[in-house]
Design a protein around this motif. Sequence first.
Motif, mmCIF file in Angstrom:
data_model
loop_
_atom_site.group_PDB
_atom_site.id
_atom_site.type_symbol
_atom_site.label_atom_id
_atom_site.label_comp_id
_atom_site.label_asym_id
_atom_site.label_seq_id
_atom_site.Cartn_x
_atom_site.Cartn_y
_atom_site.Cartn_z
ATOM 1 N N HIS A 149 -46.956 16.853 -109.040
ATOM 2 C CA HIS A 149 -48.154 16.424 -109.774
ATOM 3 C C HIS A 149 -47.863 15.261 -110.715
ATOM 4 N N ASP A 150 -46.599 15.085 -111.136
ATOM 5 C CA ASP A 150 -46.207 13.972 -112.002
ATOM 6 C C ASP A 150 -45.561 12.823 -111.229
ATOM 7 N N PHE A 151 -45.448 12.968 -109.918
ATOM 8 C CA PHE A 151 -44.754 11.961 -109.110
ATOM 9 C C PHE A 151 -45.561 10.667 -109.062
ATOM 10 N N GLU A 152 -44.931 9.570 -109.492
ATOM 11 C CA GLU A 152 -45.603 8.266 -109.513
ATOM 12 C C GLU A 152 -44.974 7.277 -108.548
ATOM 13 N N GLY A 153 -44.106 7.750 -107.700
ATOM 14 C CA GLY A 153 -43.463 6.866 -106.731
ATOM 15 C C GLY A 153 -41.967 6.776 -106.976
ATOM 16 N N LEU A 154 -41.276 6.373 -105.925
ATOM 17 C CA LEU A 154 -39.829 6.214 -106.005
ATOM 18 C C LEU A 154 -39.500 4.893 -106.685
ATOM 19 N N ARG A 155 -38.283 4.805 -107.166
ATOM 20 C CA ARG A 155 -37.818 3.568 -107.813
ATOM 21 C C ARG A 155 -36.961 2.782 -106.822
ATOM 22 N N TYR A 156 -37.205 1.475 -106.777
ATOM 23 C CA TYR A 156 -36.502 0.600 -105.837
ATOM 24 C C TYR A 156 -36.010 -0.659 -106.539
ATOM 25 N N TYR A 157 -34.976 -1.246 -105.973
ATOM 26 C CA TYR A 157 -34.621 -2.617 -106.347
ATOM 27 C C TYR A 157 -35.682 -3.549 -105.765
ATOM 28 N N PRO A 158 -35.910 -4.693 -106.403
ATOM 29 C CA PRO A 158 -36.839 -5.664 -105.816
ATOM 30 C C PRO A 158 -36.311 -6.141 -104.459
ATOM 31 N N PRO A 159 -37.193 -6.490 -103.529
ATOM 32 C CA PRO A 159 -36.738 -7.020 -102.233
ATOM 33 C C PRO A 159 -35.806 -8.220 -102.442
ATOM 34 N N ASP A 160 -34.727 -8.236 -101.686
ATOM 35 C CA ASP A 160 -33.732 -9.302 -101.822
ATOM 36 C C ASP A 160 -33.174 -9.621 -100.441
ATOM 37 N N ASP A 161 -33.462 -10.833 -99.956
ATOM 38 C CA ASP A 161 -33.007 -11.171 -98.604
ATOM 39 C C ASP A 161 -31.500 -11.419 -98.525
ATOM 40 N N ASP A 162 -30.798 -11.441 -99.680
ATOM 41 C CA ASP A 162 -29.337 -11.522 -99.647
ATOM 42 C C ASP A 162 -28.713 -10.246 -99.096
ATOM 43 N N TYR A 163 -29.497 -9.171 -99.046
ATOM 44 C CA TYR A 163 -29.006 -7.890 -98.522
ATOM 45 C C TYR A 163 -29.614 -7.572 -97.165
ATOM 46 N N ARG A 164 -30.090 -8.586 -96.490
ATOM 47 C CA ARG A 164 -30.684 -8.437 -95.159
ATOM 48 C C ARG A 164 -29.880 -9.291 -94.188
ATOM 49 N N PHE A 165 -29.268 -8.642 -93.207
ATOM 50 C CA PHE A 165 -28.336 -9.318 -92.311
ATOM 51 C C PHE A 165 -28.759 -9.150 -90.861
ATOM 52 N N GLU A 166 -28.473 -10.139 -90.044
ATOM 53 C CA GLU A 166 -28.549 -10.005 -88.590
ATOM 54 C C GLU A 166 -27.117 -10.035 -88.093
ATOM 55 N N LEU A 167 -26.666 -8.908 -87.529
ATOM 56 C CA LEU A 167 -25.245 -8.715 -87.239
ATOM 57 C C LEU A 167 -25.004 -8.223 -85.826
ATOM 58 N N ASP A 168 -23.851 -8.608 -85.306
ATOM 59 C CA ASP A 168 -23.372 -8.024 -84.058
ATOM 60 C C ASP A 168 -22.760 -6.668 -84.372
ATOM 61 N N LEU A 169 -23.016 -5.718 -83.501
ATOM 62 C CA LEU A 169 -22.334 -4.431 -83.586
ATOM 63 C C LEU A 169 -21.031 -4.557 -82.811
ATOM 64 N N HIS A 170 -19.924 -4.342 -83.486
ATOM 65 C CA HIS A 170 -18.614 -4.346 -82.837
ATOM 66 C C HIS A 170 -18.371 -2.919 -82.350
ATOM 67 N N GLU A 171 -18.764 -2.696 -81.103
ATOM 68 C CA GLU A 171 -18.718 -1.344 -80.550
ATOM 69 C C GLU A 171 -17.272 -0.934 -80.284
ATOM 70 N N HIS A 172 -16.947 0.291 -80.664
ATOM 71 C CA HIS A 172 -15.593 0.802 -80.451
ATOM 72 C C HIS A 172 -15.388 1.138 -78.973
ATOM 73 N N ASP A 173 -14.196 0.833 -78.464
ATOM 74 C CA ASP A 173 -13.869 1.168 -77.078
ATOM 75 C C ASP A 173 -13.892 2.675 -76.879
ATOM 76 N N GLU A 174 -13.332 3.395 -77.825
ATOM 77 C CA GLU A 174 -13.327 4.853 -77.772
ATOM 78 C C GLU A 174 -14.240 5.370 -78.870
ATOM 79 N N LYS A 175 -15.195 6.181 -78.492
ATOM 80 C CA LYS A 175 -16.164 6.731 -79.443
ATOM 81 C C LYS A 175 -15.610 8.043 -80.006
ATOM 82 N N GLU A 176 -14.861 7.918 -81.082
ATOM 83 C CA GLU A 176 -14.195 9.070 -81.672
ATOM 84 C C GLU A 176 -15.195 10.026 -82.318
ATOM 85 N N GLN A 177 -14.989 11.320 -82.110
ATOM 86 C CA GLN A 177 -15.798 12.352 -82.767
ATOM 87 C C GLN A 177 -15.352 12.468 -84.214
ATOM 88 N N VAL A 178 -16.321 12.431 -85.126
ATOM 89 C CA VAL A 178 -16.048 12.520 -86.554
ATOM 90 C C VAL A 178 -16.788 13.733 -87.093
#
Length: 191
Positions: free
Chosen positions: A36-65
């Motif tokens: 009833h008191d919830f007014e929304g979550l808190r966020y950092y302002p949008p920042d395109d310095d933290y937005r990347f287009e990256l290649d996924l370097h896929e592992h040859d062996e998919k180890e179980q973790v």
Amino acid sequence: MSAPTDWKETLEQHRRNKDSYFSDNPQSPIPDAERHDFEGLRYYPPDDDYRFELDLHEHDEKEQVVVATTTEGERGYLRWGEFRFDVDGERQTLQAYRRDADDPGLWMPFRDETSGEETYGAGRYLDLHPEDDRADDGRWVVDFNLAYNPFCAYSARYECPMVPVENWLDVAIEAGEKTYESSEGYDATAE
């Protein structure tokens, strides 16, 4: 995937939708007594310095973790590949996981220098979906503005996987969701 020109608008709409869900939906992780008191979550302002287009370097062996959970359980994941990127001139690497070989998405839990200060102490998550988070050239869009808290940050009734040590970053990721001030969440400082 949204065009680069409207990513901020798409991000803001995503945040409004999440706040609405957390406020009104019976499945919300926000405890009933706090809603009833919830007014929304808190966020950092949008920042395109933290937005990347990256290649996924896929592992040859998919180890179980095996990943510990907040309720002293365990969950299994496959270490699928890694993303490499720079933050403040420093090279960073994050492992990306899948629940199983048939899962098309990627899960990237991480902790950083904001964890326990401005963001949830146990770390935050990113989920990547091939239909939404791929650029036209096939690279993955890794947008830390979408980093979110696991449900155990809002209420201890949830079991959440912990962030493997290999995904603890030694830089601040000042993007995405900040700490939710709840009396019921999992206490990451007890670790």
